[in-house]
Design a protein around this motif. Structure first.
Motif, PDB file in Angstrom:
ATOM      1  N   SER A  49     -49.338 -22.695   9.521  1.00 44.70           N
ATOM      2  CA  SER A  49     -49.919 -21.576   8.774  1.00 44.70           C
ATOM      3  C   SER A  49     -49.439 -20.265   9.379  1.00 44.70           C
ATOM      4  O   SER A  49     -49.140 -20.185  10.567  1.00 44.70           O
ATOM      5  N   THR A  50     -49.416 -19.234   8.533  1.00 42.85           N
ATOM      6  CA  THR A  50     -49.046 -17.908   9.017  1.00 42.85           C
ATOM      7  C   THR A  50     -50.124 -16.916   8.625  1.00 42.85           C
ATOM      8  O   THR A  50     -51.134 -17.295   8.021  1.00 42.85           O
ATOM      9  N   THR A  51     -49.959 -15.664   8.978  1.00 40.50           N
ATOM     10  CA  THR A  51     -50.948 -14.625   8.691  1.00 40.50           C
ATOM     11  C   THR A  51     -50.355 -13.604   7.733  1.00 40.50           C
ATOM     12  O   THR A  51     -49.217 -13.159   7.912  1.00 40.50           O
ATOM     13  N   ASN A  52     -51.120 -13.254   6.709  1.00 34.36           N
ATOM     14  CA  ASN A  52     -50.685 -12.248   5.734  1.00 34.36           C
ATOM     15  C   ASN A  52     -49.323 -12.584   5.124  1.00 34.36           C
ATOM     16  O   ASN A  52     -48.474 -11.701   4.946  1.00 34.36           O
ATOM     17  N   SER A  53     -49.119 -13.878   4.804  1.00 38.11           N
ATOM     18  CA  SER A  53     -47.868 -14.344   4.160  1.00 38.11           C
ATOM     19  C   SER A  53     -46.618 -13.956   4.951  1.00 38.11           C
ATOM     20  O   SER A  53     -45.561 -13.687   4.358  1.00 38.11           O
ATOM     21  N   ASN A  54     -46.721 -13.931   6.275  1.00 39.39           N
ATOM     22  CA  ASN A  54     -45.587 -13.555   7.117  1.00 39.39           C
ATOM     23  C   ASN A  54     -44.685 -14.776   7.345  1.00 39.39           C
ATOM     24  O   ASN A  54     -44.667 -15.375   8.416  1.00 39.39           O
ATOM     25  N   PHE A  55     -43.923 -15.130   6.305  1.00 43.17           N
ATOM     26  CA  PHE A  55     -43.064 -16.311   6.398  1.00 43.17           C
ATOM     27  C   PHE A  55     -41.816 -16.057   7.245  1.00 43.17           C
ATOM     28  O   PHE A  55     -41.220 -17.003   7.767  1.00 43.17           O
ATOM     29  N   ASP A  56     -41.426 -14.804   7.397  1.00 43.56           N
ATOM     30  CA  ASP A  56     -40.222 -14.492   8.184  1.00 43.56           C
ATOM     31  C   ASP A  56     -40.390 -14.911   9.639  1.00 43.56           C
ATOM     32  O   ASP A  56     -39.439 -15.404  10.272  1.00 43.56           O
ATOM     33  N   ILE A  57     -41.598 -14.722  10.189  1.00 46.54           N
ATOM     34  CA  ILE A  57     -41.816 -15.111  11.584  1.00 46.54           C
ATOM     35  C   ILE A  57     -41.725 -16.629  11.741  1.00 46.54           C
ATOM     36  O   ILE A  57     -41.250 -17.141  12.756  1.00 46.54           O
ATOM     37  N   VAL A  58     -42.146 -17.361  10.708  1.00 50.57           N
ATOM     38  CA  VAL A  58     -42.048 -18.823  10.753  1.00 50.57           C
ATOM     39  C   VAL A  58     -40.587 -19.254  10.726  1.00 50.57           C
ATOM     40  O   VAL A  58     -40.169 -20.137  11.485  1.00 50.57           O
ATOM     41  N   LYS A  59     -39.800 -18.602   9.871  1.00 49.69           N
ATOM     42  CA  LYS A  59     -38.364 -18.912   9.804  1.00 49.69           C
ATOM     43  C   LYS A  59     -37.699 -18.685  11.157  1.00 49.69           C
ATOM     44  O   LYS A  59     -36.827 -19.451  11.582  1.00 49.69           O
ATOM     45  N   LEU A  79     -45.911 -33.126   7.304  1.00 50.38           N
ATOM     46  CA  LEU A  79     -46.163 -31.713   7.547  1.00 50.38           C
ATOM     47  C   LEU A  79     -47.008 -31.146   6.411  1.00 50.38           C
ATOM     48  O   LEU A  79     -46.867 -31.559   5.262  1.00 50.38           O
ATOM     49  N   SER A  80     -47.855 -30.176   6.732  1.00 43.86           N
ATOM     50  CA  SER A  80     -48.671 -29.505   5.721  1.00 43.86           C
ATOM     51  C   SER A  80     -48.535 -27.999   5.900  1.00 43.86           C
ATOM     52  O   SER A  80     -48.786 -27.473   6.970  1.00 43.86           O
ATOM     53  N   GLY A  81     -48.099 -27.324   4.844  1.00 42.00           N
ATOM     54  CA  GLY A  81     -47.924 -25.871   4.916  1.00 42.00           C
ATOM     55  C   GLY A  81     -46.692 -25.421   4.141  1.00 42.00           C
ATOM     56  O   GLY A  81     -46.158 -26.187   3.353  1.00 42.00           O
ATOM     57  N   ILE A  82     -46.225 -24.230   4.366  1.00 40.23           N
ATOM     58  CA  ILE A  82     -46.781 -23.216   5.264  1.00 40.23           C
ATOM     59  C   ILE A  82     -47.899 -22.486   4.516  1.00 40.23           C
ATOM     60  O   ILE A  82     -47.651 -21.913   3.448  1.00 40.23           O
ATOM     61  N   ASN A  83     -49.098 -22.508   5.063  1.00 43.79           N
ATOM     62  CA  ASN A  83     -50.190 -21.793   4.424  1.00 43.79           C
ATOM     63  C   ASN A  83     -49.975 -20.289   4.551  1.00 43.79           C
ATOM     64  O   ASN A  83     -49.461 -19.810   5.562  1.00 43.79           O
ATOM     65  N   ASP A  84     -50.382 -19.551   3.509  1.00 45.12           N
ATOM     66  CA  ASP A  84     -50.119 -18.107   3.520  1.00 45.12           C
ATOM     67  C   ASP A  84     -51.128 -17.313   4.346  1.00 45.12           C
ATOM     68  O   ASP A  84     -50.995 -16.094   4.491  1.00 45.12           O
TER      69      ASP A  84
END
Length: 238
Positions: free
Chosen positions: A126-136, A90-95
């Protein structure tokens, strides 16, 4: 299951820590990532100097090592030197998102494609605008569905999340065109590339349009540079 993780934002970046915590529920996690930020380095590898490595500690990971190289370096180093034999890379999570032709510049995507070149299945996240909560919130279900299928060693699954708290859905998308109103701004005695994304006319099913419209995008990427039609045409010519 053994999972190897890399990224391009660096081993201290919040995205890789988030990804390690998520996927530690699915197997044994190993992290080999750039010691410092290597965003937009593409698929470069280090040939003219030795690589140095730095042990680290990341929650959820059995092993964490920073390497003073690119994401592609990190994958090679993990496989060839550290002798890690993962089931999945896996590669990421890109900000920031990696959609459209930006995948050509992305160290995140290149790290995953390097996994394919070495014979391993891979995903780039990858996510948009460092939106890591949506990835979680949404990645575990996506990950489980993908794991229920046979993961191909010649294909990278490129997954991108929008900046919304609630995405409109999931779209399996084609690769679009990322074009910018480019300019160089003066900075620290030199010039830095800048400029906003241009909303050009392209099909709605592309990843560029889909993520702009608020969807999570999933795009299978395959490394192929040649043109079948042109090969046929030139074969007749020669």
């Amino acid at each position: 299951m053994k999972i190897l993780i890399t990224n391009d934002d660096g081993i201290k970046a919040p995205g890789i820590h988030t990804l390690a915590q998520i996927v530690s529920n699915y197997g044994e996690v190993y992290i080999v990532a750039p010691h410092t930020n290597n965003s937009a380095v593409g698929h470069g590898i280090t040939m003219r100097r030795p690589l140095k490595s730095y042990p680290d500690s990341i929650k959820g990971a059995t092993l964490a090592i920073g390497v003073d190289g690119t994401p592609a370096d990190c994958v090679k180093y993990a496989l060839a030197h550290l002798k890690i034999k993962p089931d999945l890379i896996l590669s990421g999570i890109n900000d920031e998102r990696n959609v459209g032709t930006d995948v050509l510049y992305s160290g995140t995507v290149s790290g995953a494609i390097e996994a394919n070149l070495c014979g391993y299945p891979a995903m780039a996240i990858s996510t948009t605008n460092s939106n890591f909560d949506i990835v979680k919130s949404y990645f575990p279900a996506i990950f489980e569905k993908l794991l229920s299928q046979t993961l191909l060693t010649d294909t990278t699954i490129n997954i991108n999340f929008p900046s919304l708290e609630e995405p409109k859905g999931i779209k399996v998308a084609t690769v679009g065109i990322s074009r910018y109103d480019e300019c160089y701004v003066e900075e620290q005695g030199g010039h830095r590339l800048s400029g906003p994304l241009i909303d050009i006319d392209q099909p709605e099913e592309t990843d560029v349009k889909s993520i702009k419209n608020g969807y999570i995008t999933i795009t299978p990427l395959k490394f192929k540079l040649y043109d079948d039609d042109k090969i046929f045409e030139l074969s007749k010519l020669f």
